[in-house]
Design a protein around this motif. Structure first.
Motif, mmCIF file in Angstrom:
data_model
loop_
_atom_site.group_PDB
_atom_site.id
_atom_site.type_symbol
_atom_site.label_atom_id
_atom_site.label_comp_id
_atom_site.label_asym_id
_atom_site.label_seq_id
_atom_site.Cartn_x
_atom_site.Cartn_y
_atom_site.Cartn_z
ATOM 1 N N LEU A 28 9.884 -0.207 -9.170
ATOM 2 C CA LEU A 28 10.258 -1.208 -9.920
ATOM 3 C C LEU A 28 11.039 -2.415 -9.359
ATOM 4 C CD1 LEU A 28 8.633 0.296 -11.962
ATOM 5 C CD2 LEU A 28 10.466 -0.186 -13.638
ATOM 6 N N PRO A 29 11.998 -2.032 -8.567
ATOM 7 C CA PRO A 29 12.756 -3.294 -7.870
ATOM 8 C C PRO A 29 11.785 -4.053 -6.895
ATOM 9 C CG PRO A 29 14.230 -1.216 -7.964
ATOM 10 C CD PRO A 29 12.726 -0.853 -8.433
ATOM 11 N N VAL A 30 11.001 -3.314 -6.292
ATOM 12 C CA VAL A 30 10.296 -3.853 -5.272
ATOM 13 C C VAL A 30 9.351 -4.749 -6.007
ATOM 14 C CG1 VAL A 30 8.459 -3.614 -3.473
ATOM 15 C CG2 VAL A 30 10.307 -2.221 -3.583
ATOM 16 N N ILE A 31 8.831 -4.330 -7.144
ATOM 17 C CA ILE A 31 7.598 -5.225 -7.903
ATOM 18 C C ILE A 31 8.304 -6.395 -8.381
ATOM 19 C CG2 ILE A 31 5.984 -5.079 -9.771
ATOM 20 C CD1 ILE A 31 5.024 -3.512 -7.372
ATOM 21 N N THR A 53 8.939 7.041 -7.337
ATOM 22 C CA THR A 53 8.634 7.110 -8.778
ATOM 23 C C THR A 53 9.100 5.549 -9.176
ATOM 24 O OG1 THR A 53 11.465 7.206 -8.864
ATOM 25 C CG2 THR A 53 10.025 9.328 -8.702
ATOM 26 N N ASP A 54 9.230 5.311 -10.585
ATOM 27 C CA ASP A 54 9.626 4.120 -11.108
ATOM 28 C C ASP A 54 10.805 3.477 -10.216
ATOM 29 O OD1 ASP A 54 7.258 4.222 -12.631
ATOM 30 O OD2 ASP A 54 8.266 4.635 -14.575
ATOM 31 N N ALA A 57 0.807 -1.241 -0.123
ATOM 32 C CA ALA A 57 -0.129 0.149 0.203
ATOM 33 C C ALA A 57 1.028 1.189 -0.013
ATOM 34 C CB ALA A 57 -0.956 -0.011 1.059
ATOM 35 N N LEU A 58 0.879 1.926 -1.141
ATOM 36 C CA LEU A 58 1.657 3.154 -1.271
ATOM 37 C C LEU A 58 0.815 4.286 -1.695
ATOM 38 C CD1 LEU A 58 4.587 1.517 -3.083
ATOM 39 C CD2 LEU A 58 4.468 2.182 -0.746
ATOM 40 N N ALA A 97 1.459 9.982 -8.589
ATOM 41 C CA ALA A 97 1.319 10.790 -9.696
ATOM 42 C C ALA A 97 2.634 10.765 -10.542
ATOM 43 C CB ALA A 97 0.908 12.218 -9.765
ATOM 44 N N GLN A 98 3.604 10.369 -9.740
ATOM 45 C CA GLN A 98 4.957 10.497 -10.681
ATOM 46 C C GLN A 98 5.377 9.095 -11.147
ATOM 47 O OE1 GLN A 98 8.452 12.568 -8.905
ATOM 48 N NE2 GLN A 98 7.409 13.146 -7.144
ATOM 49 N N LEU A 99 4.589 8.151 -11.035
ATOM 50 C CA LEU A 99 4.915 6.858 -11.779
ATOM 51 C C LEU A 99 4.539 6.940 -13.115
ATOM 52 C CD1 LEU A 99 3.344 4.262 -9.162
ATOM 53 C CD2 LEU A 99 5.888 4.666 -9.348
#
Length: 291
Positions: free
Chosen positions: A99-102, A94-95, A85-86, A117-119
């Motif tokens: 992205l590393p977490v995902i 940001t990405d 949850a973020l 909004a910054q993704l």
């Protein structure tokens, strides 16, 4: 002092992975756990072990503004997250951080990114490729979501049950149709605050998602009565429908759902008229608002 030292020693002597991590630390707020790291090197190691085995991460437990480096450090060793949850982390997320977490967590079944909004679209593509068991996804107010990234999600995350696309204004009927065709298990869907969504998307949703229970069409100005009637016909399990500010949706199409006990966010015309009348003339005991 001797008593305190003895108590700490006993606590850390308990099995970490079998007792402390799953049965004790999990009941402490994340903010307190992070503070606990400063007690000693042993506690720091214990908390690092906990973070590596944490199943749920909620940024709201820490605060709205997490330093980017701190977020990366918190989850750098975790490969077993199930819930992430973020929401409302647009100031720092940001990405590069996400992205590393995902990419290293393939067991995620719930992701909340409302207001991030910054993704970019690359974040949604990464989610679709790394999280095949995803059940719930919130992308509300993420205007970077486009049709291509949504197609990727639909192709790879077919177990989705709840998707929030509120104010994802790049999406049109075609993209929504593709999503519901691939993700027929959907029980909850929000398409609110999107003037591009119309009858085509709603009708396809109704025909493809027979398990649908909750649908939010708030502010979808192109939605009309015809698609609401199709919804009533094809979705027998529907429990709630939001159509506030859908000016082309009238009681003639809502009455069938209302008679079935579906929760609607608009009142019947007579009820609205009586309430307005009461507002104008003040309290009138002869008006029965239970009609």
């Amino acid at each position: 002092m001797m008593s305190v030292t003895h108590t700490r020693g006993c606590l850390l002597d308990l099995p970490w992975e079998d007792i402390l991590v799953p049965h004790i630390l999990c009941h402490l707020p994340l903010q307190q756990l992070l503070s606990l790291q400063r007690v000693s090197k042993s506690f720091q190691s214990l908390i690092q072990l906990y973070l590596a085995n944490m199943r749920c991460f909620d940024s709201s437990q820490i605060g709205p503004a997490i330093p980017r480096a701190a977020f990366v450090n918190l989850l750098k060793d975790n490969e077993v997250l199930q819930q992430l949850a973020l929401q409302n982390c647009s100031d720092w997320l940001t990405d590069r951080e996400l992205l590393p977490v995902i990419g290293q967590n393939h067991h995620l079944h719930q992701i909340q990114l409302k207001g991030c909004a910054q993704l970019s679209r690359h974040a949604l593509v990464a989610i679709s490729l790394s999280c095949p068991n995803l059940r719930q996804l919130s992308l509300a107010h993420c205007e970077w979501v486009d049709s291509l990234s949504l197609r990727s999600l639909a192709d790879h995350c077919k177990a989705l049950e709840a998707v929030d696309l509120t104010a994802c204004r790049q999406l049109k009927d075609e993209a929504i149709c593709y999503l519901v065709q691939k993700c027929s298990r959907l029980k909850s869907l929000s398409l609110a605050v999107n003037a591009n969504v119309g009858d085509v998307a709603v009708e396809e949703t109704a025909k493809c998602c027979p398990e649908l229970e909750h649908l939010d069409l708030t502010g979808c100005l192109r939605v009309k009565n015809d698609s609401i009637r199709v919804l009533a016909e094809y979705c027998p399990k529907l429990r709630s429908l939001k159509v506030k500010h859908c000016h082309n949706v009238a009681e003639s199409s809502l009455s069938v759902l209302r008679s079935r006990g579906v929760e609607l966010d608009v009142e019947p015309p007579l009820q609205r008229a009586l309430v307005l009348l009461q507002d104008v003339v003040g309290f009138a005991p002869f008006i029965n608002l239970q009609i």
